[in-house]
Design a protein around this motif. Sequence first.
Motif, PDB file in Angstrom:
ATOM      1  N   ILE A 165      84.767 -17.680 116.817  1.00 38.30           N
ATOM      2  CA  ILE A 165      85.618 -16.944 117.824  1.00 38.30           C
ATOM      3  C   ILE A 165      85.133 -17.714 119.050  1.00 38.30           C
ATOM      4  O   ILE A 165      85.862 -18.154 119.942  1.00 38.30           O
ATOM      5  CB  ILE A 165      85.257 -15.480 117.868  1.00 38.30           C
ATOM      6  N   VAL A 166      83.905 -17.672 119.485  1.00 41.75           N
ATOM      7  CA  VAL A 166      83.407 -18.281 120.536  1.00 41.75           C
ATOM      8  C   VAL A 166      83.686 -19.627 120.930  1.00 41.75           C
ATOM      9  O   VAL A 166      84.212 -20.167 121.626  1.00 41.75           O
ATOM     10  CB  VAL A 166      81.767 -17.979 120.706  1.00 41.75           C
ATOM     11  N   SER A 167      83.546 -20.403 119.621  1.00 39.69           N
ATOM     12  CA  SER A 167      83.740 -21.978 119.522  1.00 39.69           C
ATOM     13  C   SER A 167      85.051 -22.055 119.638  1.00 39.69           C
ATOM     14  O   SER A 167      85.430 -23.259 120.364  1.00 39.69           O
ATOM     15  CB  SER A 167      83.245 -22.592 118.225  1.00 39.69           C
ATOM     16  N   LEU A 168      85.921 -21.118 119.015  1.00 37.25           N
ATOM     17  CA  LEU A 168      87.591 -21.772 119.163  1.00 37.25           C
ATOM     18  C   LEU A 168      87.964 -21.489 120.592  1.00 37.25           C
ATOM     19  O   LEU A 168      88.697 -22.188 121.213  1.00 37.25           O
ATOM     20  CB  LEU A 168      88.052 -20.529 118.258  1.00 37.25           C
ATOM     21  N   HIS A 196      79.760 -16.675 127.426  1.00 38.90           N
ATOM     22  CA  HIS A 196      79.829 -16.969 125.980  1.00 38.90           C
ATOM     23  C   HIS A 196      78.789 -15.972 125.238  1.00 38.90           C
ATOM     24  O   HIS A 196      79.257 -15.656 124.083  1.00 38.90           O
ATOM     25  CB  HIS A 196      79.224 -18.294 125.825  1.00 38.90           C
ATOM     26  N   VAL A 197      77.758 -15.584 125.750  1.00 41.14           N
ATOM     27  CA  VAL A 197      77.002 -14.735 125.230  1.00 41.14           C
ATOM     28  C   VAL A 197      77.682 -13.305 124.934  1.00 41.14           C
ATOM     29  O   VAL A 197      77.745 -12.780 123.943  1.00 41.14           O
ATOM     30  CB  VAL A 197      75.723 -14.513 125.627  1.00 41.14           C
ATOM     31  N   ALA A 198      78.438 -12.880 125.929  1.00 40.95           N
ATOM     32  CA  ALA A 198      79.214 -11.679 126.235  1.00 40.95           C
ATOM     33  C   ALA A 198      80.487 -11.487 124.958  1.00 40.95           C
ATOM     34  O   ALA A 198      80.646 -10.641 124.342  1.00 40.95           O
ATOM     35  CB  ALA A 198      79.507 -11.247 127.333  1.00 40.95           C
ATOM     36  N   VAL A 199      80.959 -12.740 124.967  1.00 43.46           N
ATOM     37  CA  VAL A 199      82.082 -12.762 123.925  1.00 43.46           C
ATOM     38  C   VAL A 199      81.433 -13.003 122.582  1.00 43.46           C
ATOM     39  O   VAL A 199      82.071 -12.099 121.543  1.00 43.46           O
ATOM     40  CB  VAL A 199      82.689 -14.228 124.211  1.00 43.46           C
ATOM     41  N   PHE A 200      80.384 -13.333 122.452  1.00 43.17           N
ATOM     42  CA  PHE A 200      79.785 -13.321 120.877  1.00 43.17           C
ATOM     43  C   PHE A 200      79.396 -11.979 120.556  1.00 43.17           C
ATOM     44  O   PHE A 200      79.885 -11.619 119.374  1.00 43.17           O
ATOM     45  CB  PHE A 200      78.552 -13.995 120.983  1.00 43.17           C
ATOM     46  N   TRP A 201      79.110 -11.103 121.600  1.00 41.70           N
ATOM     47  CA  TRP A 201      78.754  -9.796 121.135  1.00 41.70           C
ATOM     48  C   TRP A 201      79.894  -8.833 121.043  1.00 41.70           C
ATOM     49  O   TRP A 201      79.945  -7.965 120.365  1.00 41.70           O
ATOM     50  CB  TRP A 201      77.696  -9.269 122.033  1.00 41.70           C
ATOM     51  N   ALA A 202      80.836  -9.223 121.865  1.00 40.13           N
ATOM     52  CA  ALA A 202      82.297  -8.708 122.002  1.00 40.13           C
ATOM     53  C   ALA A 202      83.123  -8.811 120.709  1.00 40.13           C
ATOM     54  O   ALA A 202      83.976  -7.942 120.394  1.00 40.13           O
ATOM     55  CB  ALA A 202      83.003  -8.837 123.303  1.00 40.13           C
ATOM     56  N   SER A 238      90.059 -31.335 118.257  1.00 38.68           N
ATOM     57  CA  SER A 238      89.997 -31.160 116.716  1.00 38.68           C
ATOM     58  C   SER A 238      89.193 -29.927 116.083  1.00 38.68           C
ATOM     59  O   SER A 238      89.412 -29.402 115.263  1.00 38.68           O
ATOM     60  CB  SER A 238      89.159 -32.461 116.073  1.00 38.68           C
ATOM     61  N   SER A 239      88.332 -29.608 117.097  1.00 35.90           N
ATOM     62  CA  SER A 239      87.448 -28.439 116.863  1.00 35.90           C
ATOM     63  C   SER A 239      88.145 -26.961 116.911  1.00 35.90           C
ATOM     64  O   SER A 239      88.004 -25.966 116.336  1.00 35.90           O
ATOM     65  CB  SER A 239      86.343 -28.238 117.774  1.00 35.90           C
ATOM     66  N   VAL A 240      89.517 -27.168 117.503  1.00 35.63           N
ATOM     67  CA  VAL A 240      90.557 -25.924 117.547  1.00 35.63           C
ATOM     68  C   VAL A 240      90.823 -25.576 116.247  1.00 35.63           C
ATOM     69  O   VAL A 240      90.822 -24.649 115.685  1.00 35.63           O
ATOM     70  CB  VAL A 240      91.412 -26.296 118.492  1.00 35.63           C
ATOM     71  N   PHE A 241      91.366 -26.646 115.421  1.00 34.06           N
ATOM     72  CA  PHE A 241      91.578 -26.620 114.128  1.00 34.06           C
ATOM     73  C   PHE A 241      90.647 -26.447 113.095  1.00 34.06           C
ATOM     74  O   PHE A 241      90.670 -25.682 112.354  1.00 34.06           O
ATOM     75  CB  PHE A 241      92.519 -27.762 113.991  1.00 34.06           C
ATOM     76  N   LEU A 242      89.336 -26.932 113.430  1.00 37.74           N
ATOM     77  CA  LEU A 242      88.143 -26.657 112.541  1.00 37.74           C
ATOM     78  C   LEU A 242      88.008 -25.220 112.742  1.00 37.74           C
ATOM     79  O   LEU A 242      87.738 -24.539 111.645  1.00 37.74           O
ATOM     80  CB  LEU A 242      87.184 -27.417 112.957  1.00 37.74           C
ATOM     81  N   ASN A 243      87.985 -24.548 113.906  1.00 40.36           N
ATOM     82  CA  ASN A 243      87.571 -23.301 113.997  1.00 40.36           C
ATOM     83  C   ASN A 243      88.616 -22.324 113.548  1.00 40.36           C
ATOM     84  O   ASN A 243      88.231 -21.050 112.768  1.00 40.36           O
ATOM     85  CB  ASN A 243      87.355 -22.904 115.255  1.00 40.36           C
ATOM     86  N   ILE A 244      89.845 -22.563 113.477  1.00 43.31           N
ATOM     87  CA  ILE A 244      91.082 -22.036 113.081  1.00 43.31           C
ATOM     88  C   ILE A 244      90.851 -21.861 111.344  1.00 43.31           C
ATOM     89  O   ILE A 244      91.001 -21.041 110.548  1.00 43.31           O
ATOM     90  CB  ILE A 244      92.267 -22.338 113.311  1.00 43.31           C
ATOM     91  N   ARG A 245      90.451 -23.088 110.996  1.00 47.97           N
ATOM     92  CA  ARG A 245      90.185 -23.047 109.331  1.00 47.97           C
ATOM     93  C   ARG A 245      89.260 -22.200 109.016  1.00 47.97           C
ATOM     94  O   ARG A 245      89.252 -21.550 107.961  1.00 47.97           O
ATOM     95  CB  ARG A 245      89.792 -24.698 108.966  1.00 47.97           C
TER      96      ARG A 245
END
Length: 286
Positions: free
Chosen positions: A82-85, A48-54, A177-184
């Motif tokens: 991005i990470v949360s999605l 997750h840290v790597a995705v955050f930096w990438a 529901s967080s999928v749609f929240l992060n897309i928003r």
Amino acid sequence: MSLTATAVEGLSALSGRLDSVIKDVFDPMHLSGVGTYWKVMLVSLLVHVAVFWAAPIVTKLVMPRVYGQMSDSDKRSWSVCIVSLLHSVYDSAFIIAFFNDPSLNMDKMGGYNEQFEYLLATAMGYYIWDLSICLSDYSNYGIMYLIHGGLGVFGLFVLTSRQLQFYAIPYLLPELSSVFLNIRHLLKYAGKANSLAYKVNFALFLAAFISIRVGFEAYHSYYLALNVYRGDTGDVFYPFAVYFAILGITLTTLNLIWLRQILNAAYYTFFAGSKKKRGGQARKEE
């Protein structure tokens, strides 16, 4: 013996010592999952840290104009989203896959599925990362997100310790529901807050939030609290059953607080803009 072999042997010995120490600390606390899965959780955290930096690097390549128009704070929030999605898609996918699993549904207190437990451990890295984000940027997230993150981390320690695994379903299914929240959020940062896609996604988010977080999750939280009150907790370590009952009540309370904010945002998304437009048109006609 080669240097590589020596290093591998040293790492193996260190890992064995850590295994022993972690188990000595957490097993007496009825949290055997930490000793069993700490390596999985650590790898998950590093991913997750790597995705955050990438995320910024990839976004610059794919969407250079959009990314260049963002402020520094929006760029950081973009990476967080991005990470949360990605996590919310992963989380909700395996939760849905086990939604009707008989090994969990037949015994809501003591039901156990080893594969499900392993998947829960792989998700732990996100919750540790998320808690660190809430702590490092407390002024932006506030106490409610910090409470939510902290409760989630300890809750997964319990769920990976052969206890209360069924309740991962109502407590983690809200990630859908967080999928749609992060897309928003991503659409907003990309300057698409007035687009049709933004409004359709917001409608899906609102429907998922109300049906899952305020409906399904609250329903199971109520019956868990009732079972704990009656002492009907089976072989589960009773303090953890109490904790999960409190967790359910807390999550429901937070969801109701957030629902008010979401409904207010929904009003401005679907109605305020059209009223302003009609008002402007009326003034023009005058």
